[in-house]
Motif scaffolding. Structure first.
Motif, PDB file in Angstrom:
ATOM      1  N   SER A  56      39.978 -73.849  21.633  1.00 25.86           N
ATOM      2  CA  SER A  56      39.062 -72.588  20.609  1.00 25.86           C
ATOM      3  C   SER A  56      39.694 -72.145  19.641  1.00 25.86           C
ATOM      4  O   SER A  56      40.458 -70.865  20.524  1.00 25.86           O
ATOM      5  CB  SER A  56      38.333 -71.981  22.341  1.00 25.86           C
ATOM      6  N   ALA A  87      36.870 -67.707  19.585  1.00 27.38           N
ATOM      7  CA  ALA A  87      35.756 -67.061  20.611  1.00 27.38           C
ATOM      8  C   ALA A  87      36.097 -65.592  20.618  1.00 27.38           C
ATOM      9  O   ALA A  87      37.004 -64.633  19.888  1.00 27.38           O
ATOM     10  CB  ALA A  87      36.127 -67.860  21.837  1.00 27.38           C
ATOM     11  N   ASP A  88      34.910 -64.939  21.409  1.00 27.75           N
ATOM     12  CA  ASP A  88      34.749 -63.194  21.024  1.00 27.75           C
ATOM     13  C   ASP A  88      35.829 -62.526  22.275  1.00 27.75           C
ATOM     14  O   ASP A  88      36.511 -63.454  22.963  1.00 27.75           O
ATOM     15  CB  ASP A  88      33.735 -63.033  21.528  1.00 27.75           C
ATOM     16  N   GLY A  89      36.267 -61.410  21.464  1.00 33.25           N
ATOM     17  CA  GLY A  89      37.625 -60.887  21.986  1.00 33.25           C
ATOM     18  C   GLY A  89      37.320 -60.479  23.335  1.00 33.25           C
ATOM     19  O   GLY A  89      35.473 -60.195  23.714  1.00 33.25           O
ATOM     20  N   GLN A 115      32.756 -58.064  18.828  1.00 32.00           N
ATOM     21  CA  GLN A 115      33.734 -58.791  18.122  1.00 32.00           C
ATOM     22  C   GLN A 115      33.522 -59.147  16.387  1.00 32.00           C
ATOM     23  O   GLN A 115      32.792 -60.389  16.714  1.00 32.00           O
ATOM     24  CB  GLN A 115      34.534 -59.283  18.961  1.00 32.00           C
ATOM     25  N   SER A 175      43.468 -70.512  24.016  1.00 33.72           N
ATOM     26  CA  SER A 175      41.897 -70.214  23.516  1.00 33.72           C
ATOM     27  C   SER A 175      42.438 -69.058  22.399  1.00 33.72           C
ATOM     28  O   SER A 175      43.890 -68.622  23.254  1.00 33.72           O
ATOM     29  CB  SER A 175      41.346 -69.295  24.278  1.00 33.72           C
ATOM     30  N   ASP A 185      41.001 -65.860  20.646  1.00 37.75           N
ATOM     31  CA  ASP A 185      40.559 -64.959  20.214  1.00 37.75           C
ATOM     32  C   ASP A 185      39.888 -64.718  19.133  1.00 37.75           C
ATOM     33  O   ASP A 185      41.095 -64.108  18.119  1.00 37.75           O
ATOM     34  CB  ASP A 185      39.963 -63.765  21.291  1.00 37.75           C
ATOM     35  N   ARG A 186      39.134 -63.815  18.542  1.00 30.65           N
ATOM     36  CA  ARG A 186      39.027 -63.574  17.012  1.00 30.65           C
ATOM     37  C   ARG A 186      39.071 -61.541  17.564  1.00 30.65           C
ATOM     38  O   ARG A 186      39.158 -60.971  18.409  1.00 30.65           O
ATOM     39  CB  ARG A 186      37.732 -63.034  16.399  1.00 30.65           C
ATOM     40  N   THR A 224      43.415 -61.669  14.151  1.00 32.01           N
ATOM     41  CA  THR A 224      44.301 -62.389  14.990  1.00 32.01           C
ATOM     42  C   THR A 224      45.076 -63.264  14.123  1.00 32.01           C
ATOM     43  O   THR A 224      43.807 -64.162  13.473  1.00 32.01           O
ATOM     44  CB  THR A 224      43.114 -62.919  16.486  1.00 32.01           C
ATOM     45  N   GLN A 243      46.569 -68.024  27.043  1.00 30.71           N
ATOM     46  CA  GLN A 243      44.628 -67.451  25.765  1.00 30.71           C
ATOM     47  C   GLN A 243      45.968 -66.424  25.010  1.00 30.71           C
ATOM     48  O   GLN A 243      47.469 -65.598  25.629  1.00 30.71           O
ATOM     49  CB  GLN A 243      44.399 -66.399  27.282  1.00 30.71           C
ATOM     50  N   GLY A 271      45.108 -62.765  22.798  1.00 32.54           N
ATOM     51  CA  GLY A 271      43.809 -62.172  22.734  1.00 32.54           C
ATOM     52  C   GLY A 271      43.295 -61.742  21.762  1.00 32.54           C
ATOM     53  O   GLY A 271      44.296 -61.895  20.337  1.00 32.54           O
ATOM     54  N   HIS A 272      42.659 -60.631  21.319  1.00 29.86           N
ATOM     55  CA  HIS A 272      42.044 -60.302  19.885  1.00 29.86           C
ATOM     56  C   HIS A 272      42.867 -59.407  19.451  1.00 29.86           C
ATOM     57  O   HIS A 272      43.653 -58.279  20.334  1.00 29.86           O
ATOM     58  CB  HIS A 272      40.602 -59.416  19.935  1.00 29.86           C
TER      59      HIS A 272
END
Length: 332
Positions: free
Chosen positions: A180, A183-185, A201, A218, A220-221, A227, A240, A242-243
């Motif tokens: 992904s 995806a939203d942070g 986000q 993933s 995140d944006r 990012t 993972q 993160g944003h």
């Protein structure tokens, strides 16, 4: 699968042949499992002891190997057996899945999208408005690329991957199944009236060239901006990011590791499996975080940290040795 003579393989590796093996080599395999027609690898002296019992006819080895190949067997001596292994595996690699149609009739492609020459798009994929896809991109079935994204040339996107709106993927990247991107942070704030309020986000993800992202990982944006994953980063499965994280060039993150929001990694950072990094930290160039570690403070360039919480690796090992002695003494 292809088969090769000893000399044909060495023509690619440009190593030194020691011994002789006249059979056709049919496949690469690890030492313990190899058959009489297979090639294996000895990339570390600790594995030399397994050669005598192995049935492999040929091994790619480092130049400092201390054993002989034996009768009707051969070594190919190279500077780095691990790097040479990648060349051998490439020789034997089977072809990727075949596309019957260059663009499958069931793919949905918005009329405003631009598709480069030689690009293949599999069944059930969706390409949204104003998406730009470079030349010779391979998009396998059931991939989703939403509005205003861009994909660089020669990138490969495997089934199930989702690239959300306004994200950008560079050239020669590989995105594995179900990863992904964008995806939203994870951003929420307590609110007396509503409990938890979602923080929008509104940023995106920018991925450099030659980046590989593993299955079910993933990225995140960003909350505000982007990012960013620098050129050459290699991300394992189930990772993972993160944003608003910023990864330098050639970073490695092993499986199940994770970065909280706004973490900065310098160039060449290595994050071991299941390690976790607290938000807003900086990990300096070429630093290494050991597997399973929890990092709660900045890490200097070139430093190796280990443990939970992570400290200098040498200090962590000393602490563990002391605890081991204490337990042993308490059981007397």
């Amino acid at each position: 699968m292809n088969s090769f003579s000893l000399q044909e393989i060495n023509a690619v590796l440009q190593g030194e042949i020691v011994g002789n093996a006249s059979c056709k080599i049919t496949a690469p395999e690890q030492l313990e499992m190899a058959s009489e027609t297979e090639i294996s690898f000895i990339g570390n002296k600790k594995y030399e002891k397994f050669w005598e019992d192995s049935k492999a006819c040929v091994a790619v080895v480092n130049q400092d190997i201390a054993i002989e190949p034996g009768e009707n067997r051969a070594f190919i001596k190279v500077k780095n057996a691990d790097l040479a292994m990648s060349q051998v595996l490439e020789l034997f690699a089977p072809a990727r899945p075949i596309f019957e149609f260059e663009i499958h009739p069931t793919a949905v492609i918005d009329k405003s999208a631009t598709i480069g020459k030689g690009t293949k798009i599999g069944a059930g994929s969706y390409i949204g408005p104003n998406v730009s896809i470079g030349d010779n991109v391979t998009i396998y079935p059931n991939v989703t690329i939403l509005d205003e994204c861009s994909i660089g040339q020669h990138t490969i996107i495997w089934p199930g991957a989702v690239i959300r709106e306004r994200c950008h993927v560079g050239a020669n990247c590989i995105l594995h199944p179900n990863c992904s991107i964008g995806a939203d942070g994870f951003g929420f704030r307590p609110c007396p009236e509503k409990g938890l309020v979602k923080i929008p986000q509104i940023g995106n993800v920018i991925i450099g060239n030659n980046v590989e992202i593993g299955a079910n990982s993933s990225v995140d944006r960003g909350k505000f901006s982007s990012t960013v994953l620098g050129d050459g980063c290699k991300i394992d499965n189930l990772v993972q990011i993160g944003h608003n994280c910023k990864l330098g060039k050639f970073c490695i993150m092993a499986g199940n590791s994770g970065l909280a929001g706004s973490v900065t990694l310098g160039d060449g950072v290595i994050i071991g499996g299941s390690a976790s990094i607290k938000d807003h930290l900086t990990i300096g160039d070429r630093a290494i975080v050991g597997a399973g570690s929890g990092v709660a403070a900045d890490v200097e360039a070139g430093k190796v940290v280990l443990g939970y919480p992570a400290v200098d690796a040498r200090d962590a090992l000393k602490q563990w040795a002391i605890l081991k002695r204490l337990v042993k003494d308490s059981n007397k």
